[in-house]
Enzyme design. Structure first.
Site, PDB file in Angstrom:
ATOM      1  N   ARG A 173       0.781  -1.227   0.000  1.00  0.00           N
ATOM      2  CA  ARG A 173       0.000   0.000   0.000  1.00  0.00           C
ATOM      3  C   ARG A 173       0.828   1.301   0.000  1.00  0.00           C
ATOM      4  O   ARG A 173       0.316   2.347  -0.388  1.00  0.00           O
ATOM      5  CB  ARG A 173      -0.963   0.012   1.184  1.00  0.00           C
ATOM      6  CG  ARG A 173      -2.076   1.030   1.002  1.00  0.00           C
ATOM      7  CD  ARG A 173      -2.488   1.673   2.297  1.00  0.00           C
ATOM      8  NE  ARG A 173      -3.312   0.808   3.107  1.00  0.00           N
ATOM      9  CZ  ARG A 173      -3.496   1.013   4.414  1.00  0.00           C
ATOM     10  NH1 ARG A 173      -2.907   2.004   5.030  1.00  0.00           N
ATOM     11  NH2 ARG A 173      -4.246   0.196   5.097  1.00  0.00           N
TER      12      ARG A 173
ATOM     13  N   ASP B 234      -0.589  26.815  -5.237  1.00  0.00           N
ATOM     14  CA  ASP B 234      -1.382  26.322  -4.107  1.00  0.00           C
ATOM     15  C   ASP B 234      -2.783  26.902  -4.306  1.00  0.00           C
ATOM     16  O   ASP B 234      -3.022  28.085  -4.093  1.00  0.00           O
ATOM     17  CB  ASP B 234      -0.764  26.781  -2.779  1.00  0.00           C
ATOM     18  CG  ASP B 234      -1.556  26.275  -1.561  1.00  0.00           C
ATOM     19  OD1 ASP B 234      -2.746  25.937  -1.718  1.00  0.00           O
ATOM     20  OD2 ASP B 234      -0.971  26.239  -0.458  1.00  0.00           O
TER      21      ASP B 234
ATOM     22  N   LYS C  23      -9.158  21.074   3.176  1.00  0.00           N
ATOM     23  CA  LYS C  23     -10.002  22.270   3.170  1.00  0.00           C
ATOM     24  C   LYS C  23     -11.194  22.082   2.230  1.00  0.00           C
ATOM     25  O   LYS C  23     -11.980  21.185   2.428  1.00  0.00           O
ATOM     26  CB  LYS C  23      -9.141  23.485   2.817  1.00  0.00           C
ATOM     27  CG  LYS C  23      -7.801  23.559   3.572  1.00  0.00           C
ATOM     28  CD  LYS C  23      -7.959  23.839   5.037  1.00  0.00           C
ATOM     29  CE  LYS C  23      -6.662  23.673   5.818  1.00  0.00           C
ATOM     30  NZ  LYS C  23      -5.524  24.449   5.345  1.00  0.00           N
TER      31      LYS C  23
ATOM     32  N   TYR D  32       0.259  31.011   3.080  1.00  0.00           N
ATOM     33  CA  TYR D  32      -0.029  30.160   4.226  1.00  0.00           C
ATOM     34  C   TYR D  32       1.219  30.022   5.103  1.00  0.00           C
ATOM     35  O   TYR D  32       2.304  29.699   4.614  1.00  0.00           O
ATOM     36  CB  TYR D  32      -0.489  28.785   3.711  1.00  0.00           C
ATOM     37  CG  TYR D  32      -0.752  27.791   4.795  1.00  0.00           C
ATOM     38  CD1 TYR D  32      -1.824  27.952   5.660  1.00  0.00           C
ATOM     39  CD2 TYR D  32       0.066  26.690   4.953  1.00  0.00           C
ATOM     40  CE1 TYR D  32      -2.066  27.032   6.658  1.00  0.00           C
ATOM     41  CE2 TYR D  32      -0.175  25.761   5.948  1.00  0.00           C
ATOM     42  CZ  TYR D  32      -1.240  25.949   6.799  1.00  0.00           C
ATOM     43  OH  TYR D  32      -1.472  25.031   7.780  1.00  0.00           O
TER      44      TYR D  32
HETATM   45  C1  LIG Z   1      -4.173  24.390   5.301  1.00  0.00           C
HETATM   46  C2  LIG Z   1      -3.343  24.870   4.164  1.00  0.00           C
HETATM   47  C3  LIG Z   1      -2.155  24.203   3.802  1.00  0.00           C
HETATM   48  C4  LIG Z   1      -1.628  23.028   4.591  1.00  0.00           C
HETATM   49  O1  LIG Z   1      -2.451  21.928   4.480  1.00  0.00           O
HETATM   50  P1  LIG Z   1      -2.572  20.775   5.642  1.00  0.00           P
HETATM   51  O2  LIG Z   1      -3.545  19.837   5.017  1.00  0.00           O
HETATM   52  O3  LIG Z   1      -3.065  21.461   6.876  1.00  0.00           O
HETATM   53  O4  LIG Z   1      -1.216  20.213   5.815  1.00  0.00           O
HETATM   54  C5  LIG Z   1      -1.454  24.665   2.709  1.00  0.00           C
HETATM   55  N1  LIG Z   1      -1.877  25.750   2.009  1.00  0.00           N
HETATM   56  C6  LIG Z   1      -2.997  26.422   2.323  1.00  0.00           C
HETATM   57  C7  LIG Z   1      -3.408  27.602   1.519  1.00  0.00           C
HETATM   58  C8  LIG Z   1      -3.765  26.008   3.420  1.00  0.00           C
HETATM   59  O5  LIG Z   1      -4.878  26.692   3.752  1.00  0.00           O
END
Ligand SMILES: *Cc1c(COP(=O)(O)O)cnc(C)c1O
Length: 378
Positions: free
Chosen positions: A49, A172, A197, A101
């Site tokens: 896995r 991102d 998110k 972030y």
């Molecule tokens: C929350 C977030 C991250 C990090 O993600 P995790 O799943 O908490 O590790 C990266 N970039 C942005 C814009 C975020 O809001």
């Protein structure tokens, strides 16, 4: 035939459980898989896995299709995905956006191997151009709209700047989600998500994703190799929940974006609010770019400052009854966060700033709660 994002999401990219005909895919928890008598690797590639996981592949197929990408890879968190990508590029050779972030900025510092990380101002293409020319990074990582400042960058221009200097561009796109922006269509090489998110949207899965477009996939493959060799993998149950969560991503993101625009406008006219950062407001410096590059809304995230600094912001937050005081964003429930209480002084977070992640409750209830809480601000 290529389908609309709503169709891709609702039907999990058309996947069913092929073994039973079940309309929902199965959760496959096995860590190891039987080989044929000739000991060949099965056609699925599944032997263990860590490198290959069937339930994870199903969620990856949905994300790749939503982004219009060629392939997606899921990781154990958004930062695990970012770390794999940045290390694939060579830690000190990554340019990251100031004011993006906080965890990404901390990661860039850690991976810079004792040097200063390469950074640029997320609200200025000139800053990006100068930074790229001076430092010649291998990878440029932008975040739009950024968390929590809601800076907006023109992805197509950023891609051109990066490519002319021989760098790859990663976006991102956590706050936009593929429902509002598909960065690959604007020239990005790789899309990164905290799937924790908006993609999952139910505050019950921690996951990260990388998606590669049709161009060079060296960095993506190197990040996949890190995942396979170092084990920053998602659990199959989380992958299964993520596929389930994504079935409604189009409805959730569209509803939350409409509510966020309404709330941003309402806050902007409130006498105790000094600043509202939301790309949907015509006065936002990135509004025109956001209107061109985002479709169907400007996202669920906004931030606003109250007069009276940290004390006033914390008093407001304390008085909220419906809106929850909690970190994270992109969930179905509205959350508020005072970043100044969390980040170190070096980030210069405005003391009166409150970040609001708008959920899908009735917008009137959210406004009423904010309204009564704003009474606590002197
Ligand atoms: C929350 C977030 C991250 C990090 O993600 P995790 O799943 O908490 O590790 C990266 N970039 C942005 C814009 C975020 O809001």
């Amino acid at each position: 035939m290529s389908y609309d994002r709503a169709t891709i999401a609702a039907q999990a990219n058309g996947q069913i459980d092929t073994a039973t005909g079940g309309i929902v895919g199965a959760w496959q928890p096995s860590t190891t898989f039987v080989r044929d008598t000739d000991y060949a690797t099965p056609p699925s590639g599944d032997v263990y896995r860590r490198p290959h996981a069937p339930t994870t592949r199903e969620a990856e197929a949905v994300i790749a299709a939503l982004e219009g990408g060629v392939e997606a890879a899921l990781f154990s968190s958004g930062l695990a995905a970012a770390a794999a990508l940045m290390r694939a590029a060579g830690g000190p050779r990554v340019a990251v956006q100031r004011g993006s972030y906080y965890g990404t900025q901390v990661l860039a510092e850690r991976l810079a191997e004792g040097t200063e990380p390469i950074t640029f101002d997320g609200a200025s293409l000139d800053s990006l151009r100068e930074t790229v020319a001076r430092h010649k990074p291998a990878l440029v990582l932008i975040e739009t709209p950024s968390n929590p400042f809601l800076d907006v960058i023109d992805i197509a221009s950023a891609a051109k700047i990066a490519h002319e200097a021989g760098a790859s561009l990663a976006v991102d796109s956590t706050t936009a989600t593929p429902i509002l922006t598909r960065p690959i269509e604007h020239g990005a090489d790789i899309v990164m998500h905290s799937a924790t998110k908006g993609l999952n949207g139910h505050s019950d899965v921690l996951a990260g994703a990388l998606v590669v477009g049709g161009g060079d996939r060296t960095l993506f493959d190197a990040a996949l190799d890190i995942r396979s060799k170092e084990g920053c993998v998602l659990s199959p149950f989380d992958a299964w929940l993520l596929t389930r969560g994504m079935r409604t991503v189009h409805l959730r993101v569209t509803a939350a974006s409409h509510a966020a625009l309404h709330i941003a406008n309402w806050l902007a006219s409130h006498p105790k609010v000094t600043t509202v950062r939301y790309p949907g407001l015509p006065g936002h410096p990135g509004h025109a770019v956001a209107a061109a590059q985002m479709t169907g809304g400007f996202g669920a995230l906004l931030s606003f400052d109250v007069a009276g600094g940290a004390e006033a912001a914390l008093a407001l937050a304390a008085r909220l009854k419906l809106v929850k005081r909690a970190t994270s964003l992109g969930g179905v429930e509205t959350l508020i966060e005072h970043r100044h209480s969390i980040e170190p002084p070096s980030t210069h977070m405005p003391p009166g700033l409150l970040r609001l992640s708008v959920g899908i409750e009735a917008v009137g209830d959210i406004v009423a709660d904010l309204d009564q809480a704003l009474d606590a601000v002197p």
